[in-house]
Design an enzyme around this catalytic site. Structure first.
Site, PDB file in Angstrom:
ATOM      1  N   LYS A 111       5.597   8.822   2.563  1.00 50.52           N
ATOM      2  CA  LYS A 111       4.658   9.623   3.355  1.00 50.52           C
ATOM      3  C   LYS A 111       5.368  10.689   4.176  1.00 50.52           C
ATOM      4  O   LYS A 111       4.827  11.767   4.401  1.00 50.52           O
ATOM      5  CB  LYS A 111       3.834   8.728   4.292  1.00 50.52           C
ATOM      6  CG  LYS A 111       2.768   7.926   3.575  1.00 50.52           C
ATOM      7  CD  LYS A 111       1.720   7.425   4.554  1.00 50.52           C
ATOM      8  CE  LYS A 111       0.661   6.600   3.857  1.00 50.52           C
ATOM      9  NZ  LYS A 111      -0.268   5.968   4.826  1.00 50.52           N
ATOM     10  N   LYS A 194      -2.362   6.717  -9.411  1.00 52.73           N
ATOM     11  CA  LYS A 194      -3.405   5.875  -8.828  1.00 52.73           C
ATOM     12  C   LYS A 194      -4.645   6.689  -8.485  1.00 52.73           C
ATOM     13  O   LYS A 194      -4.519   7.829  -8.029  1.00 52.73           O
ATOM     14  CB  LYS A 194      -2.876   5.261  -7.525  1.00 52.73           C
ATOM     15  CG  LYS A 194      -2.712   3.757  -7.585  1.00 52.73           C
ATOM     16  CD  LYS A 194      -2.089   3.209  -6.330  1.00 52.73           C
ATOM     17  CE  LYS A 194      -3.038   3.137  -5.155  1.00 52.73           C
ATOM     18  NZ  LYS A 194      -2.539   2.285  -4.062  1.00 52.73           N
ATOM     19  N   LYS A 197      -7.932   8.894  -2.707  1.00 50.55           N
ATOM     20  CA  LYS A 197      -8.795   9.821  -1.977  1.00 50.55           C
ATOM     21  C   LYS A 197      -8.075  11.125  -1.692  1.00 50.55           C
ATOM     22  O   LYS A 197      -8.718  12.120  -1.371  1.00 50.55           O
ATOM     23  CB  LYS A 197      -9.277   9.187  -0.672  1.00 50.55           C
ATOM     24  CG  LYS A 197      -8.176   8.719   0.249  1.00 50.55           C
ATOM     25  CD  LYS A 197      -8.775   7.835   1.333  1.00 50.55           C
ATOM     26  CE  LYS A 197      -7.728   6.945   1.954  1.00 50.55           C
ATOM     27  NZ  LYS A 197      -8.308   5.760   2.550  1.00 50.55           N
TER      28      LYS A 197
HETATM   29  P1  AMP Z   1      -6.101   3.182   0.946  1.00 53.31           P
HETATM   30  O1  AMP Z   1      -7.251   3.902   0.378  1.00 53.31           O
HETATM   31  O2  AMP Z   1      -4.792   3.609   0.344  1.00 53.31           O
HETATM   32  O3  AMP Z   1      -6.085   3.126   2.455  1.00 53.31           O
HETATM   33  O4  AMP Z   1      -6.234   1.679   0.487  1.00 53.31           O
HETATM   34  C1  AMP Z   1      -7.217   0.783   0.948  1.00 53.31           C
HETATM   35  C2  AMP Z   1      -7.191  -0.447   0.076  1.00 53.31           C
HETATM   36  O5  AMP Z   1      -7.633  -0.110  -1.254  1.00 53.31           O
HETATM   37  C3  AMP Z   1      -5.795  -1.077  -0.105  1.00 53.31           C
HETATM   38  O6  AMP Z   1      -5.916  -2.484  -0.163  1.00 53.31           O
HETATM   39  C4  AMP Z   1      -5.323  -0.526  -1.428  1.00 53.31           C
HETATM   40  O7  AMP Z   1      -4.397  -1.351  -2.057  1.00 53.31           O
HETATM   41  C5  AMP Z   1      -6.630  -0.421  -2.211  1.00 53.31           C
HETATM   42  N1  AMP Z   1      -6.569   0.696  -3.164  1.00 53.31           N
HETATM   43  C6  AMP Z   1      -6.480   2.016  -2.899  1.00 53.31           C
HETATM   44  N2  AMP Z   1      -6.442   2.752  -4.039  1.00 53.31           N
HETATM   45  C7  AMP Z   1      -6.503   1.869  -5.059  1.00 53.31           C
HETATM   46  C8  AMP Z   1      -6.500   1.983  -6.490  1.00 53.31           C
HETATM   47  N3  AMP Z   1      -6.450   3.170  -7.102  1.00 53.31           N
HETATM   48  N4  AMP Z   1      -6.575   0.849  -7.222  1.00 53.31           N
HETATM   49  C9  AMP Z   1      -6.660  -0.343  -6.623  1.00 53.31           C
HETATM   50  N5  AMP Z   1      -6.662  -0.537  -5.298  1.00 53.31           N
HETATM   51  C10 AMP Z   1      -6.584   0.550  -4.509  1.00 53.31           C
END
Ligand code: AMP
Ligand code: TRP
Length: 332
Positions: A111, A194, A197
């Site tokens: 990051k 991945k 967002k």
């Molecule tokens: P974040 O959006 O990165 O804050 O992630 C929030 C939660 O969603 C965390 O537990 C991540 O591991 C899960 N997560 C985010 N993006 C993915 C993805 N593409 N596939 C699976 N899990 C995800």
């Protein structure tokens, strides 16, 4: 019986990856465990956020959790900044954890990028706040994605260091719960990235608030390769886009990818995509509709979060107070 704690940053749109990788699993744990689910707004501001947008997306994330089946009466659902114990315990942990431990954190390196000197101190301290989130409740189980495993190990190190520094057996060592299946949902435009967002193209992801038309259109336009569907899991290895779409189908149908493959083996992607679109619209679509309905009642969401924060404070306060006693802080 264990106590579950997990958190999600209330920034930007929740998408199918968040749902299949995290939120759906959180909802399913409710029968087995006492659960605390936190919208981590203190973590969110470790990178710049627009204030009005942060408020809006905090409500949106709350609506997303509730629409996904997290019951805010049974589970504790709240936003982190309403419970000051998280920040208080962070300070104690800041004085226990070592720079060397944080220097190993790969998420910070990613990051912060090349301009490390420009990263906020908060971004560096992010994993310590995460340890405080978990340990303020003495949570024992933490469902997270693969990418958070290293942070969880640090939480265990901090718990252990606190216990040994003060010769107490106070904090439990939290266990990560990494879910199998579709834990990694990949971008619809690039099977090696991945679903996220932060990806500029909205066609790379299915947002929780997408209408049925948008869901179907994004699936129709998803990148594939020219071959028919693979017949075996081994064949998918070299075909990331095929693997991703099959993984999404299997997760939404709640079956093993082998079962999905058996059903579609040898068919073209056109047929498969239209079935996948139907499945996504019928399973994921209603969650988005419910989420939007909830977002039309912001006062109700605020009331739910306020009540959640009261319950969270009642749980965290005695734990953090006892930690302060152990440290030797004078109490009136
Ligand atoms: P974040 O959006 O990165 O804050 O992630 C929030 C939660 O969603 C965390 O537990 C991540 O591991 C899960 N997560 C985010 N993006 C993915 C993805 N593409 N596939 C699976 N899990 C995800
Ligand atoms: N860092 C986690 C993520 O980005 C979110 C999070 C914050 C969290 N505090 C937590 C997850 C405590 C589990 C437990 O996904």
């Amino acid at each position: 019986m264990g106590l579950i704690f997990s958190g999600v940053q209330p920034t930007g749109n929740l998408h199918l990856g968040n749902y299949l990788g995290a939120i759906r699993n959180w909802a399913r744990l409710q029968g087995e465990f006492e659960c605390i689910y936190c919208l981590v707004d203190l973590h969110a501001i470790t990178v710049p956020q627009d204030p009005a947008e942060l408020t809006r997306s905090t409500r949106e994330a709350a609506a997303g959790l509730i629409a996904s089946g997290i019951d805010p009466e049974g589970s504790v659902v709240f936003n982190q900044s309403q419970v000051p114990q998280h920040a208080e315990l962070t300070w104690i942990f800041n004085c226990i954890a070592r720079l060397g431990w944080l220097n190993r954190m790969t998420q910070f390196k990613e990051k912060a990028g090349k301009h490390r000197e420009n990263a906020t101190v908060g971004l560096y301290d992010y994993p310590i706040l995460m340890a405080a989130d978990i340990l303020a409740y003495k949570a024992t189980h933490v469902p997270v994605g693969e990418d958070q495993k290293q942070h969880l190990e640090l939480s265990r190190d901090i718990a252990q260091a606190f216990n040994s520094m003060f010769e107490v057996d106070f904090f439990p060592l939290p266990e990560p719960q990494i879910f199998g299946g579709a834990t990694r949902v990949m971008s619809l435009r690039d099977g090696s990235k991945k679903m996220s967002k932060s990806e500029p193209s909205d066609f790379s992801r299915i947002n929780m608030t997408d209408e049925a038309d948008a869901i179907a259109q994004k699936i129709r336009k998803a990148k594939t390769d020219p071959l028919p569907l693979p017949e075996t899991v081994a064949e998918m290895e070299e075909r990331p886009e095929a693997r991703n779409l099959i993984g999404i189908y299997a997760a939404l149908a709640d079956e093993e990818p082998e079962a999905t493959l058996t059903r579609f083996a040898g068919k073209g992607f056109g047929d498969f995509k239209s079935e996948l679109a139907d499945l996504a619209v019928s399973t994921f679509g209603p969650i988005g509709s419910e989420m939007k309905r909830l977002m039309d009642e912001p006062d109700e969401i605020d009331a739910v979060l306020r009540r959640g924060a009261e319950r969270a404070r009642a749980m965290a306060e005695p734990v953090v107070r006892e930690a302060q006693d152990i440290v030797g802080f004078l109490r009136p």
